[in-house]
Design an enzyme around this catalytic site. Structure first.
Site, PDB file in Angstrom:
ATOM      1  N   GLU A  83       0.634  -1.370  -0.067  1.00  0.00           N
ATOM      2  CA  GLU A  83       0.003  -0.074   0.146  1.00  0.00           C
ATOM      3  C   GLU A  83       0.721   1.345   0.117  1.00  0.00           C
ATOM      4  O   GLU A  83       0.442   2.384  -0.585  1.00  0.00           O
ATOM      5  CB  GLU A  83      -0.943   0.045   1.096  1.00  0.00           C
ATOM      6  CG  GLU A  83      -2.001  -1.216   1.345  1.00  0.00           C
ATOM      7  CD  GLU A  83      -1.488  -2.417   1.905  1.00  0.00           C
ATOM      8  OE1 GLU A  83      -2.156  -3.344   1.737  1.00  0.00           O
ATOM      9  OE2 GLU A  83      -0.231  -2.245   1.883  1.00  0.00           O
ATOM     10  N   PRO A 303      11.082 -13.690  -1.147  1.00  0.00           N
ATOM     11  CA  PRO A 303      10.089 -13.961  -0.019  1.00  0.00           C
ATOM     12  C   PRO A 303       9.296 -12.615   0.114  1.00  0.00           C
ATOM     13  O   PRO A 303       9.964 -11.657   0.264  1.00  0.00           O
ATOM     14  CB  PRO A 303      10.596 -14.560   1.392  1.00  0.00           C
ATOM     15  CG  PRO A 303      11.851 -15.023   0.865  1.00  0.00           C
ATOM     16  CD  PRO A 303      12.426 -14.151  -0.450  1.00  0.00           C
ATOM     17  N   GLY A 345      12.341  -3.434  -0.900  1.00  0.00           N
ATOM     18  CA  GLY A 345      12.230  -2.281  -1.769  1.00  0.00           C
ATOM     19  C   GLY A 345      13.024  -2.473  -3.077  1.00  0.00           C
ATOM     20  O   GLY A 345      13.326  -1.419  -3.812  1.00  0.00           O
ATOM     21  N   GLU A 346      13.311  -3.550  -3.501  1.00  0.00           N
ATOM     22  CA  GLU A 346      14.179  -3.854  -4.852  1.00  0.00           C
ATOM     23  C   GLU A 346      13.701  -4.685  -5.642  1.00  0.00           C
ATOM     24  O   GLU A 346      14.081  -5.198  -6.623  1.00  0.00           O
ATOM     25  CB  GLU A 346      15.374  -4.513  -4.226  1.00  0.00           C
ATOM     26  CG  GLU A 346      16.314  -3.724  -3.287  1.00  0.00           C
ATOM     27  CD  GLU A 346      17.770  -4.146  -2.906  1.00  0.00           C
ATOM     28  OE1 GLU A 346      18.365  -3.223  -2.597  1.00  0.00           O
ATOM     29  OE2 GLU A 346      18.046  -5.432  -3.123  1.00  0.00           O
ATOM     30  N   ASN A 370       0.627  -8.227  -6.519  1.00  0.00           N
ATOM     31  CA  ASN A 370       0.381  -7.138  -7.593  1.00  0.00           C
ATOM     32  C   ASN A 370       1.291  -7.594  -8.469  1.00  0.00           C
ATOM     33  O   ASN A 370       2.576  -7.584  -8.418  1.00  0.00           O
ATOM     34  CB  ASN A 370       0.742  -5.550  -6.879  1.00  0.00           C
ATOM     35  CG  ASN A 370       1.167  -4.686  -7.964  1.00  0.00           C
ATOM     36  OD1 ASN A 370       0.536  -4.796  -9.028  1.00  0.00           O
ATOM     37  ND2 ASN A 370       2.330  -3.914  -7.748  1.00  0.00           N
ATOM     38  N   LEU A 371       0.922  -7.602  -9.955  1.00  0.00           N
ATOM     39  CA  LEU A 371       1.969  -7.875 -10.916  1.00  0.00           C
ATOM     40  C   LEU A 371       2.222  -6.738 -11.874  1.00  0.00           C
ATOM     41  O   LEU A 371       3.018  -6.892 -12.750  1.00  0.00           O
ATOM     42  CB  LEU A 371       1.382  -9.194 -11.827  1.00  0.00           C
ATOM     43  CG  LEU A 371      -0.008  -8.855 -12.464  1.00  0.00           C
ATOM     44  CD1 LEU A 371      -0.078  -8.070 -13.509  1.00  0.00           C
ATOM     45  CD2 LEU A 371      -0.516 -10.404 -12.995  1.00  0.00           C
ATOM     46  N   ILE A 372       1.712  -5.748 -11.569  1.00  0.00           N
ATOM     47  CA  ILE A 372       1.987  -4.268 -12.305  1.00  0.00           C
ATOM     48  C   ILE A 372       3.390  -4.002 -12.312  1.00  0.00           C
ATOM     49  O   ILE A 372       3.897  -3.676 -13.291  1.00  0.00           O
ATOM     50  CB  ILE A 372       1.017  -3.156 -11.681  1.00  0.00           C
ATOM     51  CG1 ILE A 372      -0.250  -3.725 -12.075  1.00  0.00           C
ATOM     52  CG2 ILE A 372       1.440  -2.030 -12.491  1.00  0.00           C
ATOM     53  CD1 ILE A 372      -1.334  -2.513 -11.067  1.00  0.00           C
ATOM     54  N   GLU A 373       4.171  -4.051 -11.198  1.00  0.00           N
ATOM     55  CA  GLU A 373       5.703  -3.779 -11.557  1.00  0.00           C
ATOM     56  C   GLU A 373       6.343  -4.465 -12.258  1.00  0.00           C
ATOM     57  O   GLU A 373       7.262  -4.019 -13.233  1.00  0.00           O
ATOM     58  CB  GLU A 373       6.202  -3.715  -9.964  1.00  0.00           C
ATOM     59  CG  GLU A 373       5.773  -2.762  -8.927  1.00  0.00           C
ATOM     60  CD  GLU A 373       6.678  -2.785  -7.618  1.00  0.00           C
ATOM     61  OE1 GLU A 373       7.234  -3.539  -7.572  1.00  0.00           O
ATOM     62  OE2 GLU A 373       6.250  -1.835  -6.985  1.00  0.00           O
TER      63      GLU A 373
END
Length: 470
Positions: A83, A303, A345-346, A370-373
């Protein structure tokens, strides 16, 4: 005097009308008190692996904060890492449009707070949101005096919504998503959850299915208006720092003595998935596959939760697999089979170096991630059948050719190896992913239009229909 000197009045105070609703909230509030020892014990248990869970108890349990606000703020609540990253485009847009308006970002987890510090630094204030005790959330609102409350995705807390209504703090649910499972759970407690959901001035939904479910949750009353704005995560750009980190990752992998290797990424994996992936890998016997070059592919496993890094390393070692951790900062050795991404964050950097990525939580019934990244980074995506947390996005990605569904872990490994060995197919899926992500951009701008209207007119509640498109 600043335009944000006082909170605008809320047009949609919490509706606590019926005796059933009043009793439900009394019981709910009492259960929080009864559960306090268990909550404290849970935090102590989590602190064995994440010591940060031992801090911030005054914020969590009492709504007491040492930091002193400089004035009324815009408050964004982002429960954890996902989020928080979704909120990044919105935070940047608020900073650009209202540079004099202080921003507060709250969380429920240390990893979410760390992500906010990494993303925003001292540009915003950071705090834990108080647990949903009536007195604690009232203290939170009194201390920070938010001019507007922006809650990300799915967080609907009855006592918080009641306190916000009493304090005149207008609340927006932004980037809202609601799975069928979550709706069923909420409807079991509809006398509690329906008034809380109606306390929002507006609900800004990600997709059509989310909007329909929110409408079912709030009922037939036209409060609040539900607006379809899209998903903020599509507006996240690949950071330059992540591209630079990806180059360093490639160097580490190539400099270990084996030369360039195919990289199969397993991102945001959940409990039960890593062991199944390792077992399927051993069953597949990649070394007998004539499609594979002399150098074995490298399995990169990241993970979802940092407290499981050690566990995943143990799972690999128990199967005789040679594992290495990203945090050791050494070149990836030629005989390393599993590279564990024990960093936060990587993910963008991992997506940028991989030939193909499985986005976790979807081969076990946890609803997926989420698969958007991955799509935005041009990485071909594999997902399992359980994507109910991101159903609209997942289905659209499959239709666009950016993602492929697999039925089980053996099919996952077979499909991953097939894609890794087919450069033309990789490029087609990569191009489809980038186009898919680009086609859905714009949610931040639409969300900012609604926030700006809220500041101009208190809260703009007019809507042409029950569910409208912004």
């Amino acid at each position: 005097m600043s335009a944000f000197s006082s909170p605008p009045a809320s047009p949609a105070p919490l509706l606590i009308g019926s005796w059933r609703e009043r009793v439900s909230r009394l019981v709910y509030t009492a259960l929080w008190s009864v559960a306090t020892p268990a909550i404290a014990a849970y935090l102590l248990w989590r602190s064995r692996r994440q010591p940060a869970y031992r801090s911030g108890w005054g914020e969590r349990f009492l709504g007491r904060y040492r930091a002193q606000p400089t004035g009324p703020c815009a408050w964004i609540h982002a429960v954890s890492v996902g989020e928080t990253r979704a909120a990044a485009p919105l935070v940047l847009a608020l900073r650009a449009r209202y540079p004099e308006l202080p921003l507060l970002v709250t969380h429920m987890t240390p990893t979410g707070r760390d992500a906010a510090i990494e993303l925003f630094g001292n540009e915003v204030s950071h705090a834990y949101l108080a647990y949903d005790y009536r007195f604690a959330v009232a203290h939170f609102l009194h201390h920070w005096r938010p001019a507007i409350g922006i809650v990300m995705e799915t967080e609907i807390w009855p006592n918080l919504m009641a306190a916000a209504g009493d304090a005149g703090v207008p609340m927006l649910l932004v980037n809202g998503r609601l799975s069928e499972k979550s709706l069923r759970q909420a409807m079991r407690w509809r006398s509690l959850m329906r008034p809380a959901a109606r306390g929002f001035a507006r609900i800004l939904a990600q997709g059509d299915d989310d909007a329909t479910r929110f409408a079912a949750l709030t009922g037939d009353v036209n409060v609040p208006p539900i607006v379809l704005v899209g998903n903020l995560k599509f507006d996240i750009d690949v950071p330059v720092a992540q591209r630079e980190l990806a180059m360093r990752f490639r160097e580490r992998i190539a400099s270990g003595g084996s030369g360039p290797r195919s990289i199969l990424l397993f991102a945001s994996t959940r409990e039960g998935e890593e062991a199944a992936i390792f077992d399927a890998w051993l069953r597949h016997a990649w070394y007998a596959d004539t499609r594979i070059a002399r150098t074995a592919p490298l399995l990169v496993v990241v993970p979802r939760h940092p407290q499981r890094f050690d566990e995943v390393s143990t799972l690999a070692s128990a199967r005789g697999l040679v594992a290495q951790r990203r945090s050791d900062e050494r070149p990836v050795a030629a005989d390393t089979q599993i590279w564990i991404g024990d960093s936060m964050g990587e993910l963008f950097a991992y997506y940028l170096v991989a030939e193909v990525a499985y986005v976790g939580g979807s081969l076990v019934p946890l609803g997926g991630q989420n698969l958007i990244e991955a799509a935005a980074a041009g990485c071909p995506v594999l997902i399992g059948p359980h994507t109910f947390n991101f159903s609209d996005t997942s289905d659209e990605a499959v239709r666009a050719g950016a993602a492929i569904r697999v039925a089980d872990f053996d099919a996952l490994l077979e499909e991953a190896l097939t894609i890794a060995c087919d450069g033309a197919r990789q490029r087609r899926m990569a191009d489809a992913g980038i186009a898919f992500a680009a086609a859905h951009r714009g949610a931040t701008e639409r969300t900012m239009e609604i926030i700006a209207a809220s500041f101009r007119a208190g809260i703009a509640v007019e809507a042409p229909s029950r569910i409208s498109r912004s």
